[in-house]
Design a protein around this motif. Sequence first.
Motif, PDB file in Angstrom:
ATOM      1  N   LEU A  12       0.811  -1.213   0.000  1.00 14.68           N
ATOM      2  CA  LEU A  12       0.000   0.000   0.000  1.00 14.68           C
ATOM      3  C   LEU A  12       0.850   1.270   0.000  1.00 14.68           C
ATOM      4  CD1 LEU A  12      -3.183  -0.356   0.072  1.00 14.68           C
ATOM      5  CD2 LEU A  12      -3.084   0.934   2.198  1.00 14.68           C
ATOM      6  N   ALA A  13       1.957   1.272  -0.728  1.00 20.92           N
ATOM      7  CA  ALA A  13       2.695   2.521  -0.913  1.00 20.92           C
ATOM      8  C   ALA A  13       1.752   3.557  -1.506  1.00 20.92           C
ATOM      9  CB  ALA A  13       3.887   2.282  -1.841  1.00 20.92           C
ATOM     10  N   TYR A  14       1.814   4.763  -0.976  1.00 24.18           N
ATOM     11  CA  TYR A  14       0.827   5.762  -1.375  1.00 24.18           C
ATOM     12  C   TYR A  14       1.437   7.020  -1.976  1.00 24.18           C
ATOM     13  CZ  TYR A  14       2.097   8.079   2.996  1.00 24.18           C
ATOM     14  OH  TYR A  14       2.803   8.695   3.998  1.00 24.18           O
ATOM     15  N   GLN A  15       2.737   7.245  -1.777  1.00 26.53           N
ATOM     16  CA  GLN A  15       3.340   8.452  -2.327  1.00 26.53           C
ATOM     17  C   GLN A  15       3.424   8.378  -3.850  1.00 26.53           C
ATOM     18  OE1 GLN A  15       7.205   9.059  -0.509  1.00 26.53           O
ATOM     19  NE2 GLN A  15       6.387  10.684   0.781  1.00 26.53           N
ATOM     20  N   MET A  16       3.141   9.500  -4.508  1.00 28.02           N
ATOM     21  CA  MET A  16       3.380   9.579  -5.941  1.00 28.02           C
ATOM     22  C   MET A  16       4.833   9.201  -6.230  1.00 28.02           C
ATOM     23  SD  MET A  16       3.295  12.951  -8.411  1.00 28.02           S
ATOM     24  CE  MET A  16       1.542  13.248  -8.166  1.00 28.02           C
ATOM     25  N   PHE A  17       5.052   8.428  -7.292  1.00 29.05           N
ATOM     26  CA  PHE A  17       6.411   8.034  -7.630  1.00 29.05           C
ATOM     27  C   PHE A  17       7.226   9.244  -8.070  1.00 29.05           C
ATOM     28  CE2 PHE A  17       9.389   6.927 -11.092  1.00 29.05           C
ATOM     29  CZ  PHE A  17      10.355   6.327 -10.296  1.00 29.05           C
ATOM     30  N   LEU A  49       5.942   0.682   5.757  1.00 28.73           N
ATOM     31  CA  LEU A  49       4.565   0.344   5.404  1.00 28.73           C
ATOM     32  C   LEU A  49       4.356  -1.159   5.296  1.00 28.73           C
ATOM     33  CD1 LEU A  49       3.913   3.089   2.689  1.00 28.73           C
ATOM     34  CD2 LEU A  49       2.951   3.002   4.996  1.00 28.73           C
ATOM     35  N   LEU A  50       5.435  -1.905   5.051  1.00 30.72           N
ATOM     36  CA  LEU A  50       5.296  -3.356   4.991  1.00 30.72           C
ATOM     37  C   LEU A  50       4.828  -3.911   6.328  1.00 30.72           C
ATOM     38  CD1 LEU A  50       5.615  -6.084   3.594  1.00 30.72           C
ATOM     39  CD2 LEU A  50       8.062  -6.001   4.142  1.00 30.72           C
ATOM     40  N   ASP A  51       5.394  -3.424   7.431  1.00 33.58           N
ATOM     41  CA  ASP A  51       4.937  -3.869   8.751  1.00 33.58           C
ATOM     42  C   ASP A  51       3.525  -3.366   9.045  1.00 33.58           C
ATOM     43  OD1 ASP A  51       7.243  -5.284   9.392  1.00 33.58           O
ATOM     44  OD2 ASP A  51       8.252  -3.475  10.121  1.00 33.58           O
ATOM     45  N   ARG A  52       3.245  -2.170   8.599  1.00 36.10           N
ATOM     46  CA  ARG A  52       1.933  -1.578   8.867  1.00 36.10           C
ATOM     47  C   ARG A  52       0.818  -2.300   8.103  1.00 36.10           C
ATOM     48  NH1 ARG A  52       0.866   4.902   8.190  1.00 36.10           N
ATOM     49  NH2 ARG A  52      -1.367   4.928   8.680  1.00 36.10           N
ATOM     50  N   HIS A  53       1.170  -2.809   6.914  1.00 36.92           N
ATOM     51  CA  HIS A  53       0.152  -3.434   6.068  1.00 36.92           C
ATOM     52  C   HIS A  53       0.551  -4.866   5.717  1.00 36.92           C
ATOM     53  CE1 HIS A  53      -2.063   0.262   5.739  1.00 36.92           C
ATOM     54  NE2 HIS A  53      -1.023   0.910   5.249  1.00 36.92           N
TER      55      HIS A  53
END
Length: 609
Positions: free
Chosen positions: A458-463, A473-477
């Motif tokens: 669930l990476a959310y930042q614009m590339f 975010l891997l641990d978070r999701h």
Amino acid sequence: MPTATPSTQDGMGARAFQGGVGFRVWAPFAESVSVAGDFNQWSAAANLMASEGNGYWSTDVPGAQVQQEYKFVINPNTANPRPRNDPYAREIHSATGNSVVHPREFDWSGDSFQPPPWNEMVIYELHVGTFHDDPAPGLGIFDTVVSKLDYLRDLGINMIEVMAAGEFATDLSWGYNPAYLFAIESTFGGITGFKAFVKAAHENQIGVIFDVVYNHLGHPAEDLWQFDGWNQDGHGGIYFYNDDRRWTPWGETRLDYGRGEVRQYLRDNADAWLNARHVDGLRWDATAHIRNHKGQNNDPAHDLPDGWSFMQWVNAEIADRNRADNNRKISIAEDLQGNEWLTRDGGGGGAGFGAQWDARFAHAVRTVAAVDRDADRDLHELSEVLRSRYNGDAFRRVIYSESHDEVGGKGYGKLRLPELIWPANADSWFSRKRSTLAASLALTAPGIPMLFQGQEFLAYQMFQDHHPLDWSLLDRHRGIHQLYRDLIRLRRNWHNQTRGLRGQHINVHHVNHSDKLLAYHRWDQGGAGDDVLVVVNLSDRSYDSYTLGFPRFGYWKVRFNSDWSGYGPDFGNHAGYDTTASWGGKDGLPCHGNVGIGPYSVLILSQDG
């Protein structure tokens, strides 16, 4: 003054041999050429090159060694002598900006990897500089990608697509502004780092696809611009069109596909990636701008026949070598125009690509996931793109819900899908449910599925080229990551229960536009362990018992339920129960059965083999 004698070595650029280095360069309008470097105290007069009579100049320099730096010194008839980097340089030293004599040898021992069949590929697109920047914050390098290969292997990825990494003029870039096509970006680790990465990927049973940029060079193209002094009206010179065809959206640096030496230069580059560097496929950037001056379909006034024939030539060589070596290397077009001629066989007039990015699929699934109101979700367009294929072959297309084009840059919708669904609230229930619904479509539809880096957590930042992935975010999701992992394993038929997801066939047999529920049957040969039923609920409501058609009689097991609470603590865990299909036609299929499904959820069912 020393006498110039031609090189005894074959090939272009710098070619090391026992006792020296051979040099060869194309400079048809030069009056004379020499090579200067560490081996002659950078003398422009010590090592003159001999004209070979065809625009090429060459010589051998005894005592020159690998890792020494050099440049060609070109004496044009219109200007003062000019030092020029080697267009074929395998390495450009970032600190000095000089070409480097690179050794031909690399320890490829043990590398007998064969890429998977196209119908089994799952591609992961990544940008070396931003994928993983540990241990020190900053730019990622090939070594930091290597440190994550076990992670990608466990996720189920079997092909990595590396965004363009040819040497570019700055440290930060997406990579699509190359200055030197043979050199690999030094800040990423250069050619040695790249080869080590490829070998390590192969050891992890992961193939590598490399993005090549043949539609333009970065403006003003560094030393290739007016390389030997010749130009027309101040334009690019021998490597480029010097008339109106020079124009591209990224600068006036379209390469001249009608010049035999330029065609050979690009062909040699493709060959270097696929053979000397052991990559398993090429993804060609913006092929529309190789085949057409304006990058358009159905525009014969601006077509570039030389560009088309160039693509045919290279793809024919790839196909011939695949047949001869029983290989599966793939050539992918990023054309984004839905032009079936790209993936038609060259003998029939096509460009001969193995597959092409399917932008229509991406647009449809992103739209159906992102639109606010359930009533506005267009299941008819979605069902069309699920069935779509090029030239009758489902695996002639690469399908995705995120790519670097979709999640970076400027323009409407250029966001990560969770962020597009709910801006500034990308980890919301709606964003997680509907973005994973889109991913489920890409991983269960016929085609070659592709993910973009970080999508699976669930990476959310614009590339952007200066924003590394946030791996926290891997641990978070973790649940979202597991959802992708489970989907990929089903897609690859790891458990021998879902072979149909690797098959050509799809029947979108149930389209309930009013209630926003869709179902499709996937199969390869058909039968238990092969036939797969995918049920997609695109509404914010659940069903305890929904009747639809099944292709076979008997007991069907739920292999995947995206509403499982293990994927998200606030997911509803709505029962997507195993069911028995009974005789009696429904939706054009011979049997019918009931399913339960949660809101914005996907079920995958199959029978034991």
